[in-house]
Write a protein that holds these residues in place. Structure first.
Motif, PDB file in Angstrom:
ATOM      1  N   GLY A 183       7.154  19.149   4.619  1.00  8.82           N
ATOM      2  CA  GLY A 183       7.058  18.756   6.023  1.00  8.82           C
ATOM      3  C   GLY A 183       5.980  17.721   6.302  1.00  8.82           C
ATOM      4  N   ARG A 184       5.531  17.016   5.254  1.00  8.16           N
ATOM      5  CA  ARG A 184       4.464  16.032   5.439  1.00  8.16           C
ATOM      6  C   ARG A 184       5.062  14.632   5.614  1.00  8.16           C
ATOM      7  NH1 ARG A 184       1.411  17.850  -0.004  1.00  8.16           N
ATOM      8  NH2 ARG A 184       3.555  17.513  -0.729  1.00  8.16           N
ATOM      9  N   SER A 185       4.650  13.950   6.662  1.00  5.15           N
ATOM     10  CA  SER A 185       5.158  12.593   6.869  1.00  5.15           C
ATOM     11  C   SER A 185       4.312  11.608   6.059  1.00  5.15           C
ATOM     12  CB  SER A 185       5.086  12.249   8.357  1.00  5.15           C
ATOM     13  OG  SER A 185       3.754  12.381   8.798  1.00  5.15           O
TER      14      SER A 185
ATOM     15  N   LEU B 107       3.040   9.636  -5.839  1.00 10.69           N
ATOM     16  CA  LEU B 107       3.054  10.550  -4.695  1.00 10.69           C
ATOM     17  C   LEU B 107       1.819  11.431  -4.625  1.00 10.69           C
ATOM     18  CD1 LEU B 107       6.828  11.573  -4.856  1.00 10.69           C
ATOM     19  CD2 LEU B 107       5.743   9.726  -3.535  1.00 10.69           C
ATOM     20  N   CYS B 108       0.931  11.305  -5.602  1.00 10.79           N
ATOM     21  CA  CYS B 108      -0.279  12.128  -5.628  1.00 10.79           C
ATOM     22  C   CYS B 108      -1.332  11.456  -6.505  1.00 10.79           C
ATOM     23  CB  CYS B 108       0.066  13.505  -6.207  1.00 10.79           C
ATOM     24  SG  CYS B 108      -1.354  14.588  -6.466  1.00 10.79           S
ATOM     25  N   LEU B 109      -2.607  11.656  -6.173  1.00 13.07           N
ATOM     26  CA  LEU B 109      -3.701  11.080  -6.961  1.00 13.07           C
ATOM     27  C   LEU B 109      -3.669  11.596  -8.394  1.00 13.07           C
ATOM     28  CD1 LEU B 109      -6.393   9.548  -7.188  1.00 13.07           C
ATOM     29  CD2 LEU B 109      -7.530  11.533  -6.196  1.00 13.07           C
TER      30      LEU B 109
ATOM     31  N   PHE C  79      -6.865  19.829   0.385  1.00 11.68           N
ATOM     32  CA  PHE C  79      -6.291  19.398   1.671  1.00 11.68           C
ATOM     33  C   PHE C  79      -4.875  18.860   1.481  1.00 11.68           C
ATOM     34  CE2 PHE C  79      -7.866  15.521  -0.086  1.00 11.68           C
ATOM     35  CZ  PHE C  79      -9.180  15.745  -0.448  1.00 11.68           C
ATOM     36  N   CYS C  80      -4.148  19.447   0.502  1.00  9.60           N
ATOM     37  CA  CYS C  80      -2.795  18.960   0.217  1.00  9.60           C
ATOM     38  C   CYS C  80      -1.825  19.235   1.367  1.00  9.60           C
ATOM     39  CB  CYS C  80      -2.259  19.620  -1.056  1.00  9.60           C
ATOM     40  SG  CYS C  80      -3.312  19.372  -2.489  1.00  9.60           S
ATOM     41  N   ARG C  81      -2.127  20.277   2.158  1.00  8.07           N
ATOM     42  CA  ARG C  81      -1.184  20.732   3.175  1.00  8.07           C
ATOM     43  C   ARG C  81      -0.782  19.585   4.137  1.00  8.07           C
ATOM     44  NH1 ARG C  81      -4.110  24.336   4.728  1.00  8.07           N
ATOM     45  NH2 ARG C  81      -5.059  23.132   6.403  1.00  8.07           N
ATOM     46  N   ASP C  82      -1.743  18.706   4.419  1.00  6.98           N
ATOM     47  CA  ASP C  82      -1.437  17.616   5.360  1.00  6.98           C
ATOM     48  C   ASP C  82      -1.419  16.259   4.668  1.00  6.98           C
ATOM     49  OD1 ASP C  82      -3.529  19.561   7.296  1.00  6.98           O
ATOM     50  OD2 ASP C  82      -1.441  19.161   7.858  1.00  6.98           O
ATOM     51  N   CYS C  83      -1.282  16.242   3.340  1.00  5.95           N
ATOM     52  CA  CYS C  83      -1.425  14.970   2.619  1.00  5.95           C
ATOM     53  C   CYS C  83      -0.280  14.008   2.938  1.00  5.95           C
ATOM     54  CB  CYS C  83      -1.488  15.211   1.117  1.00  5.95           C
ATOM     55  SG  CYS C  83      -1.655  13.676   0.196  1.00  5.95           S
ATOM     56  N   SER C  84      -0.638  12.898   3.547  1.00  6.10           N
ATOM     57  CA  SER C  84       0.364  11.924   4.007  1.00  6.10           C
ATOM     58  C   SER C  84       0.216  10.603   3.257  1.00  6.10           C
ATOM     59  CB  SER C  84       0.116  11.669   5.503  1.00  6.10           C
ATOM     60  OG  SER C  84      -1.200  11.156   5.671  1.00  6.10           O
ATOM     61  N   ARG C  85      -0.380  10.672   2.030  1.00  5.74           N
ATOM     62  CA  ARG C  85      -0.727   9.453   1.303  1.00  5.74           C
ATOM     63  C   ARG C  85       0.259   9.102   0.201  1.00  5.74           C
ATOM     64  NH1 ARG C  85      -4.823  12.109   3.016  1.00  5.74           N
ATOM     65  NH2 ARG C  85      -4.900  13.659   1.329  1.00  5.74           N
ATOM     66  N   ALA C  86       0.750   7.885   0.247  1.00  2.00           N
ATOM     67  CA  ALA C  86       1.532   7.302  -0.841  1.00  2.00           C
ATOM     68  C   ALA C  86       0.640   6.263  -1.509  1.00  2.00           C
ATOM     69  CB  ALA C  86       2.791   6.641  -0.293  1.00  2.00           C
ATOM     70  N   ARG C  87       0.855   6.036  -2.803  1.00  4.64           N
ATOM     71  CA  ARG C  87       0.017   5.104  -3.546  1.00  4.64           C
ATOM     72  C   ARG C  87       0.868   4.114  -4.321  1.00  4.64           C
ATOM     73  NH1 ARG C  87      -2.931   9.828  -3.156  1.00  4.64           N
ATOM     74  NH2 ARG C  87      -5.180   9.526  -2.905  1.00  4.64           N
ATOM     75  N   LEU C  88       0.485   2.849  -4.225  1.00  4.42           N
ATOM     76  CA  LEU C  88       1.207   1.793  -4.929  1.00  4.42           C
ATOM     77  C   LEU C  88       0.290   1.219  -5.997  1.00  4.42           C
ATOM     78  CD1 LEU C  88       3.877   0.063  -4.822  1.00  4.42           C
ATOM     79  CD2 LEU C  88       2.536  -1.584  -3.458  1.00  4.42           C
TER      80      LEU C  88
ATOM     81  N   GLY D 240      11.880  14.016  -1.516  1.00  8.18           N
ATOM     82  CA  GLY D 240      11.900  14.980  -2.627  1.00  8.18           C
ATOM     83  C   GLY D 240      10.504  15.403  -3.057  1.00  8.18           C
ATOM     84  N   ARG D 241       9.492  14.922  -2.368  1.00  9.23           N
ATOM     85  CA  ARG D 241       8.095  15.169  -2.759  1.00  9.23           C
ATOM     86  C   ARG D 241       7.668  16.595  -2.426  1.00  9.23           C
ATOM     87  NH1 ARG D 241       2.974  14.050   0.524  1.00  9.23           N
ATOM     88  NH2 ARG D 241       1.320  13.457  -0.922  1.00  9.23           N
ATOM     89  N   ASP D 242       7.024  17.264  -3.380  1.00  9.63           N
ATOM     90  CA  ASP D 242       6.470  18.606  -3.083  1.00  9.63           C
ATOM     91  C   ASP D 242       5.146  18.815  -3.792  1.00  9.63           C
ATOM     92  OD1 ASP D 242       8.549  20.495  -5.466  1.00  9.63           O
ATOM     93  OD2 ASP D 242       7.218  18.749  -5.657  1.00  9.63           O
TER      94      ASP D 242
HETATM   95  S1  SF4 Z   1      -3.089  13.336  -3.388  1.00  4.19           S
HETATM   96 FE1  SF4 Z   1      -2.253  15.148  -4.382  1.00  4.19          FE
HETATM   97  S2  SF4 Z   1      -4.014  16.460  -4.738  1.00  4.19           S
HETATM   98 FE2  SF4 Z   1      -4.631  14.925  -3.239  1.00  4.19          FE
HETATM   99  S3  SF4 Z   1      -4.252  15.920  -1.266  1.00  4.19           S
HETATM  100 FE3  SF4 Z   1      -2.431  14.747  -1.779  1.00  4.19          FE
HETATM  101  S4  SF4 Z   1      -1.076  16.198  -2.800  1.00  4.19           S
HETATM  102 FE4  SF4 Z   1      -3.117  17.070  -2.788  1.00  4.19          FE
END
Ligand code: SF4
Length: 337
Positions: free
Chosen positions: A9-11, A278-280, A261-270, A311-313
């Motif tokens: 449910g994270r945008s 989809l995650c650090l 703080f993954c619950r609200d993580c709205s970050r994409a990385r290029l 599809g991100r989880d």
């Molecule tokens: S980048 Fe990954 S580890 Fe960091 S908050 Fe988002 S989901 Fe969690």
């Protein structure tokens, strides 16, 4: 069209764009010299996304809900003419925040002014200690503290504010500097953020024992200068904010290890070569460069990204363990913290 959300449910609101995998520092917790030495093969120029390609991706992500872009690296200022890219990104409809994370080594007064005029809103500067010998050892290229403090001054003078200062705290390396750093930045208007040492990438030899929990840092500072919590500007903000009750400003705590703080993580990385992460702490990315260079339309690429994000989880920090910390992960300098 419905807001794009992932499986939790994270945008997608933030896009971190790493414009280069190169850096002129060799910080021991990110790019240790022993591993990333003179013979290490960084990405050749032809594999890097061009500024046009980066701007095209950013426009597509803005269509999908991204509102904030952060330019990172490696060290973003080693990429030539970066202010040209800043100008392009600042003109994208929907992007209301454009920031950069830098080690400050190349942030002269003139460059800060140029970036500001191009449309950059603010900068975050990394500084892990005020002790010159320690800092030189941590960046492992002997770069002096004074030059980074100058860069922070240049950023403030240019209006790239509020200037945030990131300190990665590692037990036995700089944890004795917490109060000294706090005292130095009190009353300056700059926001000092304490980052828990993380198991990023594959090469920093991370151990849980080397992590100084943010709660301990908070306790230490509060005992000296009372603090009170400040509500986050957005739920997805990574830092927990506190202000000094005596009006001397704010600090931030980024506790990926002890308070994920993954619950609200709205970050994409290029990444610089056009991989979407989809995650650090991701193990793999999704190749967007192929689509950019094979004649796909913006709509087609938008569908690809929509499919990937929905599809991100991932929630790595919530499931982190000694076992996961040893798994191969993308290097932080490829996706910029
Ligand atoms: S980048 Fe990954 S580890 Fe960091 S908050 Fe988002 S989901 Fe969690």
């Amino acid at each position: 069209m419905a807001t794009l959300q992932d499986r939790l449910g994270r945008s997608m609101q933030d896009l971190r764009i790493s414009v280069t995998d190169r850096c002129n520092f060799r910080c021991v917790y990110c790019m240790p010299k022993e591993v990333f030495g003179p013979s290490f093969a960084f990405l050749p120029r032809r594999e890097l996304l061009t500024f046009e390609e980066i701007a095209r991706v950013a426009k597509i992500f803005a269509e999908l809900g991204v509102r904030k872009i952060r330019l990172t690296g490696g060290e973003p200022l080693v990429r030539k003419d970066i202010d040209t890219l800043v100008q392009e990104l600042a003109s994208i409809p929907g992007i209301d925040d454009l920031a950069m994370t830098t080690n400050g080594s190349l942030l002269t007064a003139e460059r800060a002014q140029k970036l500001r005029s191009a449309g950059l809103k603010r900068v975050t500067v990394s500084l892990d200690s005020l002790d010159d010998a320690k800092f030189r050892a941590l960046n492992d290229v002997g770069f002096p503290v004074a030059r980074v403090l100058e860069a922070i001054h240049n950023a403030a003078q240019a209006g790239l504010t509020p200037v945030k200062v990131n300190m990665v705290v590692k037990r036995g390396a700089n944890d004795e500097d917490i109060l000294v750093m706090a005292e130095h930045f009190r009353g300056t208007g700059h926001i000092l953020r304490f980052i828990e040492y993380m198991d990023v990438g594959t090469a920093n030899g991370w151990r849980l024992d080397d992590v100084v929990q943010n709660s301990k840092i908070l306790e230490q500072i509060n005992a000296r200068w009372p603090l009170e919590p400040v509500a986050p500007a957005r739920p997805s903000d990574v830092a927990r904010r506190f202000r000094y009750t005596d009006g001397a400003g704010e600090i931030g705590l980024i506790a990926s290890v002890s308070q994920p703080f993954c619950r609200d993580c709205s970050r994409a990385r290029l990444s610089p070569d056009g991989q979407l992460f989809l995650c650090l702490f991701a193990q793999k990315g999704y190749d967007l460069r192929h689509w950019l260079r094979s004649g796909a339309s913006d709509d087609e690429i938008e569908e690809v990204v929509r499919h990937i994000w929905s599809g991100r989880d991932v929630r790595y920090s919530e499931v982190r363990s000694e076992k996961t910390s040893g798994m191969p992960k993308v290097e932080m300098f490829r996706i910029g913290g």
